[in-house]
Enzyme design. Structure first.
Site, PDB file in Angstrom:
ATOM      1  N   TRP A   6       0.865  -1.177   0.000  1.00 47.08           N
ATOM      2  CA  TRP A   6       0.000   0.000   0.000  1.00 47.08           C
ATOM      3  C   TRP A   6       0.904   1.230   0.000  1.00 47.08           C
ATOM      4  CZ3 TRP A   6      -0.332   3.963   3.751  1.00 47.08           C
ATOM      5  CH2 TRP A   6      -1.237   4.985   3.385  1.00 47.08           C
TER       6      TRP A   6
ATOM      7  N   GLU B 138      -2.956  -2.973  -2.463  1.00 45.60           N
ATOM      8  CA  GLU B 138      -4.114  -2.420  -1.750  1.00 45.60           C
ATOM      9  C   GLU B 138      -4.460  -1.025  -2.276  1.00 45.60           C
ATOM     10  OE1 GLU B 138      -3.308  -1.831   2.423  1.00 45.60           O
ATOM     11  OE2 GLU B 138      -5.359  -1.174   2.866  1.00 45.60           O
TER      12      GLU B 138
ATOM     13  N   ASP C 262     -13.014   8.913   8.218  1.00 44.69           N
ATOM     14  CA  ASP C 262     -11.959   8.032   8.735  1.00 44.69           C
ATOM     15  C   ASP C 262     -12.171   6.605   8.283  1.00 44.69           C
ATOM     16  OD1 ASP C 262      -9.642   7.416  10.462  1.00 44.69           O
ATOM     17  OD2 ASP C 262     -11.125   6.205  11.508  1.00 44.69           O
TER      18      ASP C 262
ATOM     19  N   ASP D 158      -7.131  -4.223  10.143  1.00 40.63           N
ATOM     20  CA  ASP D 158      -6.380  -2.986   9.961  1.00 40.63           C
ATOM     21  C   ASP D 158      -7.148  -1.804  10.522  1.00 40.63           C
ATOM     22  OD1 ASP D 158      -4.685  -0.965   9.213  1.00 40.63           O
ATOM     23  OD2 ASP D 158      -5.253  -0.979   7.100  1.00 40.63           O
TER      24      ASP D 158
HETATM   25  C1  RNT Z   1      -3.875   2.854   4.881  1.00 44.59           C
HETATM   26  C2  RNT Z   1      -3.943   1.408   4.571  1.00 44.59           C
HETATM   27  C3  RNT Z   1      -2.799   0.596   5.080  1.00 44.59           C
HETATM   28  C4  RNT Z   1      -2.369   0.977   6.488  1.00 44.59           C
HETATM   29  C5  RNT Z   1      -1.454  -0.030   7.136  1.00 44.59           C
HETATM   30  C6  RNT Z   1      -0.752   0.537   8.303  1.00 44.59           C
HETATM   31  O1  RNT Z   1      -4.995   3.534   4.511  1.00 44.59           O
HETATM   32  O2  RNT Z   1      -5.143   0.881   5.024  1.00 44.59           O
HETATM   33  O3  RNT Z   1      -3.111  -0.742   4.965  1.00 44.59           O
HETATM   34  O4  RNT Z   1      -3.454   1.161   7.330  1.00 44.59           O
HETATM   35  O5  RNT Z   1      -0.627  -0.584   6.211  1.00 44.59           O
HETATM   36 ZN    ZN Z   2      -5.387  -1.217   4.949  1.00 43.62          ZN
END
Ligand code: RNT
Ligand code: ZN
Length: 409
Positions: free
Chosen positions: A179, A218, A286, A318
């Site tokens: 990500w 992601e 959020d 997460d």
């Molecule tokens: C951020 C993503 C990511 C992080 C983590 C810490 O929007 O969701 O996955 O939250 O990798």
């Molecule tokens: Zn995430």
């Protein structure tokens, strides 16, 4: 007759075997993110969390070192039923002196591997493309600055090598999830070039073939301070993953509020043999509130269970909340996921499908509503008991807070 016997009879009337559901649930792995314990800061001492994600709140007791985080994590894991995996980020490397992210190696995770092996847990991994002075103008893998882009490509490659190393040492697979926060706060003039650079960077990172690494990407819709444009969007990554034979990771906090990840899971299952998840809870702007047992979580679990996708959907958590006891946050989220899975396992899924296929929609609605009233809580209690746990866990967390967390000044 005991509560569970009575519940078993009621479920049996619908053709559901509660004991089988309990046994199945015990073996569904849930990857528990280490970053709830320290507000996503890691051990680099690099300062603030950046990249469009934020933890809010300053509840006392944040884990500040590897020792503290491992102790808290261990305590939390013990109060979580079922099969767990450990989800790490590159910033949780344990090193004597600072190591640049592009120089990280498997050995910097030996202590975590030991921690996992002692407890019989698998590990998942994430390269960390945020909270770094090497991000330039909010960009990493999509940067037009070749030095910056190449630094992050080296980090990406280093992390896949680490993931393979961890897989070998834990004798399992490792999900390596990419990500990146790259994007723009305001209207860009070129939406294509950053994506072409990201595509090129990912191709470079993925060059090496590893047999223990499950690669995932992601997507996200927007971040805080990165509202107008996200390089790694949903369409970008779904096409990327499909053409490269890797896996999509769906974070249910990363879509427009009326989009449902529960509906995306079966769409992807029609094309992919694996789908990874970041289970979280989006609230207005959020995307990272603590997971609780709400309707969309149940729908997500249903799509995993009734599509026979327990071996295909890799479930990870997460979220990060710094405004409440972090250990409790960890446990509530993991238990909520477990509850949702149990709920889905206890549905008369074959009966419901048959009603749909024969277009008996009135009965389908009636039955779907009827089963909501079955004594789910009794089966959950029996499941916890079979894991050596009870519904009440807060007194233990409160005692740990008093004895350990409150002493961290
Ligand atoms: C951020 C993503 C990511 C992080 C983590 C810490 O929007 O969701 O996955 O939250 O990798
Ligand atoms: Zn995430």
């Amino acid at each position: 007759m005991s509560d569970i016997q009575r519940a078993a009879e009621k479920y049996a009337a619908y053709g559901v075997d509660v004991y089988k559901a309990i046994e199945t649930l015990k073996n569904i792995p849930i990857s528990v993110h280490c970053w709830q314990g320290d507000d996503v800061l890691g051990f680099e001492n690099s300062g603030a969390l950046t990249g469009g994600i934020q933890t809010t709140g300053n509840y006392p007791g944040r884990a500040r070192t590897a020792e503290e985080l491992m102790a808290d994590y261990d305590f939390a894991l013990r109060l979580m039923p079922g099969k767990k995996r450990i989800n790490l980020h590159a910033i949780y490397a344990i090193t004597d002196k600072p190591v640049d992210r592009d120089k990280l190696e498997g050995k910097h995770f030996d202590k975590w591997i030991e921690f996992a092996n002692e407890r019989g847990l698998g590990i998942d991994f994430n390269p960390t493309f945020f909270s770094s002075p090497m991000m330039k103008d909010g960009l990493s893998l999509s940067s037009p600055d070749e030095n910056v882009r190449q630094y992050w490509v080296r980090h990406g490659k280093a992390c896949r090598k680490i993931a393979q190393y961890i897989g070998e040492k834990t004798n399992g697979y490792v999900l390596n999830n990419i990500w990146i926060p790259d994007g723009y706060k305001d209207v860009p003039s070129d939406r294509l070039s950053p994506r072409l650079r990201l595509k090129k960077s990912l191709d470079e990172i993925l060059e090496e073939k590893y047999d223990r690494v499950v690669d995932a990407v992601e997507s996200k819709v927007f971040g805080i301070g990165v509202e107008s444009y996200t390089v790694g969007s949903n369409e970008f990554y779904q096409n990327y993953a499909a053409t490269r034979g890797i896996c999509c990771l769906l974070d249910n906090g990363h879509y427009h509020p009326t989009e449902c990840v529960s509906d995306k899971i079966p769409a992807l299952l029609a094309f992919y043999d694996k789908v990874a998840l970041h289970v979280t809870r989006g609230v207005r702007w959020d995307s990272d509130h603590v997971v609780i047992l709400e309707d969309e979580l149940k729908e997500i679990a249903k799509e995993i269970v009734r599509n026979d996708a327990l071996g295909k959907v890799l479930i990870g958590l997460d979220y990060f909340d710094a405004s409440i006891n972090r250990i409790s946050a960890w446990i509530v989220g993991q238990r909520s996921m477990e509850k949702a899975l149990l709920y889905a396992l206890l549905l008369p899924n074959d009966k419901l499908r048959a009603l749909q296929d024969s277009a008996r929609f009135t009965e389908l609605m009636v039955l779907q509503e009827e089963v909501k009233m079955l004594p789910f809580g009794d089966v959950w209690a029996a499941y916890l008991e079979s894991c050596g746990l009870t519904e009440s866990f807060y007194p233990q967390v409160a005692a740990y807070e008093k004895d350990v967390l409150a002493k961290r000044k």
